[in-house]
Motif scaffolding. Structure first.
Motif, mmCIF file in Angstrom:
data_model
loop_
_atom_site.group_PDB
_atom_site.id
_atom_site.type_symbol
_atom_site.label_atom_id
_atom_site.label_comp_id
_atom_site.label_asym_id
_atom_site.label_seq_id
_atom_site.Cartn_x
_atom_site.Cartn_y
_atom_site.Cartn_z
ATOM 1 N N LYS A 11 0.835 -1.195 0.000
ATOM 2 C CA LYS A 11 0.000 0.000 0.000
ATOM 3 C C LYS A 11 0.877 1.255 0.000
ATOM 4 N N TYR A 12 1.937 1.219 0.789
ATOM 5 C CA TYR A 12 2.835 2.363 0.874
ATOM 6 C C TYR A 12 3.517 2.618 -0.463
ATOM 7 N N ASP A 58 -5.372 3.390 -2.567
ATOM 8 C CA ASP A 58 -6.168 3.907 -1.461
ATOM 9 C C ASP A 58 -7.536 3.262 -1.399
ATOM 10 N N TYR A 101 -7.311 -0.340 -0.208
ATOM 11 C CA TYR A 101 -6.889 -0.478 1.180
ATOM 12 C C TYR A 101 -7.942 0.055 2.148
ATOM 13 N N HIS A 102 -8.520 1.188 1.815
ATOM 14 C CA HIS A 102 -9.447 1.793 2.779
ATOM 15 C C HIS A 102 -10.892 1.358 2.571
#
Lengths: 317, 351
Positions: free
Chosen positions: A222-223, A243, A246-247
Motif C-alpha cells: 500500500k505504501y 487507497d 486499502y481503505h
C-alpha cells in the motif's frame, strides 16, 4: 479502463499458466494462474498481493517468460510477448524487463564478484568494452547506494540489505522499462526493508521505472504502489487504486487480508475486529465470475448477482 | 523493576561464542523479569542476541557457547548451573518453546501423533493410550480439524499454519508455566499469522501462561505485548510497558524501529537505519548504536549509557536522557504517527 492506449505498458489478457504432472489416471493439473487480466501503465507501480501459493510469483515469471503461458495474451509496449519464444523475443524481453528476486543470498552466484554479476546483463546486450562496463557498473552501484569499490568483492561480504541492492543494481544495468520485483523485501529485517524500499522509491522517481511489485505484506504494498491487485487461488479477486482497495476493500478475501495485517498501534490492535474469510462460501471456480467495474478505478471479481451489492457498498464507502 | 512476583529472572546474562576468529559476544549483560501471566516481547533486528538469550533460558545453546556471567533464576534454581539431567526435568515440561520454522522444528519422518505423545510419555509417564487421548484433546483445542485422522499423518501433509499449531501442541503438552515463542509467525502468511497470534493469546489466557515472545515485527509486538524489551547488539536498550514503548519511545533505536515500518497512512520517505549492526567479535566502545545514530553525542562513543528512569515501568539506556544532554525530540514523522494514534484513541472513546 479509459486510460489512453499509449499509456499502457503491460497488458495481460486472460492469462493462464497451468502445471501438469503425471500421465493418464494420475494426471494432475495445477491451475497456478487461472485467467488473470490487468494492465500496468507507464511509470506506474503495480502491487500484487496474496497469500503464498496464490500464483503471484508464477504470474510474474510467466510475464518475463521463465514459464510458458498455457493460454492468454501478454502485450508489452505494443508487442505480444506470450507467443513463440525465439531468440529475438528473448532478447527483447531481457533488455526491457528485469527481475529482482526474493532471496538475495540464493539469487547471487557466490563465486562471481559483484562486478561480474552486475555486468552479465551488459555482456548479453553486447557491451563488451571493459572501461565502459566498469563505469556503468560503478554508476549502477552508486544509484542503489553502494560504492564503486564494492565491485571487486564477493556477495558473501555484504549484509542482506546490501545484497538485495546488488540484485537491484543487476536488474537496472540493462536500463529496463519495467522491473518485476518478486518479494524483494520478505527475506529482510524490518530496518533493512526500509533501505530497500527507499532505494526502489528513488529509482522509480528518478528513472521513471514501471514496477510490478509482488509481495504478501499489504502494508508495504500500500505504501509503495499506485495500483493494487489482490490474488487468490490463481485469480485476481480485486484490483484498483491503492487507497481505494486499502481503505474500502469490497471482496471478503481482501477484507480478511487487510484486517489481519498487524499494525504498530497497541490500542488500535486491541479493538480491531478481524474478518476471517471462509473459502467454502465463495466458489472461486464459478463460471459466471468476471472482473467487474464497481467504481472509478476499482474492480472486483464477482457474479452478476453479487455485482449490485458491491456497487452499493462501493458508493456508500 | 516491578512489584509483581516474577516467575523468571534473568540477571546480567552474558553469553559468548568461541568462534574461529575469536570470542563473539552475543549477549552482553541482559537483565529482565518475567511476571506470572504476562507476555514479554523482545524486539530487535537479527543478530541482536534475542534468540541467544532465550536459548540460554531453554538450555539449548550450541556447544561453543559460554555463559560468562549472570544467572537465570527460576523456581529457586539458577538455570545456568544445572546439569543436563536436571535440565531435562524442566525443558519441555515447565519451560517450553515454539520455534520459528515449523517445518524444520518437526521430524519429517515421524508421524505428528508420535511427536506429540513423545513428550507426554517421557515427562508425565503416561501410557500410550492416555497420551494419545490427551494429544487428541490438545489438537482439538488448538483448532486442528479431524484430530483422529491428523494424528497419523506426517508433517509434510500439513499446511504451514497447521504445522505451527502442531508445534504449539507439542510445547503445551506438559502444561508448561513458561512458553517461549521464537518468531513463531515470521515464516507464515499474514492471515495465518493473525490466527496463530490469536491462538497464542487465547491459550495464554486460559492457562495463565507466562510468554516470552521474540519478534522483529512491531505490528506483532503491538498485538501481543504487555511489556517490551528492545535489544540491540546484545544489550537491552529500552524496556517498558506496551504503552510506554509505543506512545513515549525514548531511545533512538526504538524510534528507528518504529518509523522503519509504514503504517496505513504513511506517505513520507521511510526512515531507514544507516549502516549495519556492529561486529560482535569486537563490540564498539561506548554505546553500540552510536555509529548508526543521528542523535549520537560525543560521550556515546566513549562511555556506555546507564539506564535512565522515565517512569516506574519505563527505562532507557541513552545519554540523551541525561540532565546535561541537549534536548532532542523524536523524529517528526514518528511524532505525527503517535499523534494519529492518540487521536484515534480519543475518537474511539468518544464513540
Amino acid at each position: 479502463m479509459n486510460a489512453n492506449e499509449r499509456d499502457i505498458l503491460l497488458d495481460v489478457k486472460n492469462l493462464h499458466t497451468h502445471f501438469i504432472s503425471g500421465h493418464g489416471k494420475t494426471k494432475v493439473t495445477v491451475k497456478a494462474v487461472n485467467g488473470v487480466s490487468f494492465q500496468v501503465k507507464n511509470g506506474e507501480t503495480f502491487g500484487l498481493v496474496g497469500e503464498s501459493g496464490c500464483g503471484k510469483t508464477t504470474l510474474g515469471r510467466t510475464i518475463i517468460r521463465l514459464y510458458n503461458p498455457s493460454s492468454g495474451e501478454v502485450t508489452f509496449g505494443g508487442r505480444i510477448i506470450s507467443g513463440k519464444k525465439d531468440a529475438e523475443l528473448q532478447k527483447f524481453l531481457t533488455s526491457n524487463i528485469a527481475m529482482v528476486f526474493q532471496d538475495p543470498i540464493a539469487s547471487l552466484n557466490p563465486r562471481m564478484t559483484v562486478q561480474e554479476i552486475i555486468a552479465e546483463g551488459l555482456k548479453i546486450k553486447g557491451i563488451k568494452d571493459e572501461a565502459t562496463v566498469r563505469n556503468m557498473v560503478g554508476e549502477a552501484l552508486y544509484r542503489v547506494g553502494l560504492l564503486p569499490e564494492h565491485a571487486t568483492r564477493y556477495p558473501h561480504e555484504f549484509s542482506g540489505g546490501q545484497r538485495q541492492r546488488i540484485g537491484i543494481a543487476r536488474a537496472l544495468i540493462v536500463e529496463p522499462t519495467m522491473v518485476i520485483a518478486d518479494e524483494p523485501i520478505s527475506a529482510l529485517d524490518v530496518s533493512i526493508q526500509a533501505q530497500v524500499i527507499n532505494v526502489l522509491n528513488d529509482l522509480k522517481r528518478d528513472m521513471g521505472l514501471t514496477i510490478l511489485f509482488i509481495a504478501h505484506d499489504l502494508s508495504v504494498v500500500k505504501y509503495f504502489s499506485d495500483t493494487i491487485g489482490v490474488m487468490y487461488k490463481g485469480r485476481m479477486v480485486e484490483m484498483g487504486d491503492a487507497d481505494k482497495v486499502y481503505h474500502n476493500p469490497l471482496h471478503p478475501y481482501t477484507k480478511s487480508l487487510i484486517s489481519s495485517i498487524p499494525l504498530p498501534n497497541p490500542h488500535g490492535e486491541r479493538r480491531r475486529v478481524r474478518v476471517s474469510y471462509d473459502p467454502s462460501a465463495y466458489n472461486i471456480d464459478d463460471e459466471r465470475l468476471e472482473m467487474r467495474h464497481v467504481e472509478e478505478g476499482h474492480s472486483i471479481l464477482c457474479t452478476p448477482d453479487e455485482y449490485e451489492k458491491y456497487v452499493l457498498m462501493a458508493n456508500r464507502g | 523493576m516491578s512489584k509483581n512476583n516474577p516467575i523468571l529472572q534473568v540477571k546480567d546474562l552474558t553469553v559468548s561464542f568461541n568462534a574461529f576468529a575469536g570470542k563473539v559476544q552475543a549477549v552482553r549483560g541482559v537483565s529482565f523479569d518475567l511476571n506470572k501471566g504476562e507476555t514479554l516481547c523482545i524486539v530487535g533486528e537479527s543478530g541482536s542476541g534475542k534468540s541467544v538469550t532465550n536459548k540460554a533460558i531453554m538450555g539449548i545453546l550450541s556447544k561453543n557457547a559460554v555463559i560468562d556471567r549472570g544467572e537465570i533464576l527460576y523456581d529457586g534454581m539458577d538455570l545456568t548451573k544445572l546439569t543436563e539431567e536436571q535440565f531435562c526435568q524442566i525443558r519441555g515440561k515447565r519451560i517450553a518453546m515454539v520455534f520459528q520454522d515449523p517445518l524444520s522444528a518437526l521430524n519429517p519422518i515421524m508421524k505428528v501423533g508420535k511427536q506429540i505423545t513423545e513428550t507426554l510419555c517421557v515427562h508425565q509417564k503416561l501410557s500410550h493410550e492416555q497420551a494419545k487421548k490427551r494429544a487428541l484433546e490438545l489438537m482439538a483445542a488448538v483448532g486442528i480439524p479431524e484430530p483422529e485422522k491428523r494424528f497419523d499423518q506426517y508433517p509434510f501433509q500439513f499446511s504451514g499454519g497447521m504445522r505451527q499449531r502442531i508445534v504449539i501442541v507439542i510445547a503445551l503438552a506438559c502444561n508448561p508455566e513458561i512458553l517461549i515463542c521464537d518468531e513463531p509467525t515470521t515464516a507464515l502468511d499474514v492471515t495465518i499469522q493473525s490466527k496463530i497470534l490469536d491462538l497464542i493469546k487465547e491459550i495464554k489466557q486460559e492457562r495463565n501462561l507466562s510468554v516470552i515472545f521474540i519478534t522483529h515485527n512491531m505490528g506483532v509486538v503491538a498485538n501481543m505485548a504487555d511489556r517490551i524489551c528492545v535489544m540491540y547488539a546484545g544489550k537491552i536498550v529500552e524496556f517498558g510497558t506496551c504503552d510506554d514503548i509505543f506512545y513515549h519511545p525514548a531511545h533512538p533505536y526504538t524510534w528507528a524501529l518504529l518509523s522503519a515500518m509504514p503504517d496505513s497512512e504513511s506517505r513520507e520517505r521511510l526512515f531507514s537505519i544507516p549502516g549495519a549492526p556492529p561486529n560482535m567479535l569486537m563490540p564498539p566502545k561506548g554505546d553500540a548504536f552510536a555509529p548508526r545514530n543521528h542523535y549520537a553525542l560525543d560521550i556515546d562513543f566513549k562511555e556506555e549509557p546507564p539506564f535512565f528512569k522515565l517512569s516506574d515501568t519505563h527505562y532507557a539506556a541513552t545519554w540523551l536522557l541525561h540532565p546535561y544532554a541537549p534536548r532532542v525530540e523524536m523524529p517528526e514523522e514518528l511524532k505525527r504517527r503517535i499523534d494519529r494514534m492518540v487521536e484515534e484513541d480519543m475518537e474511539y472513546e468518544c464513540k
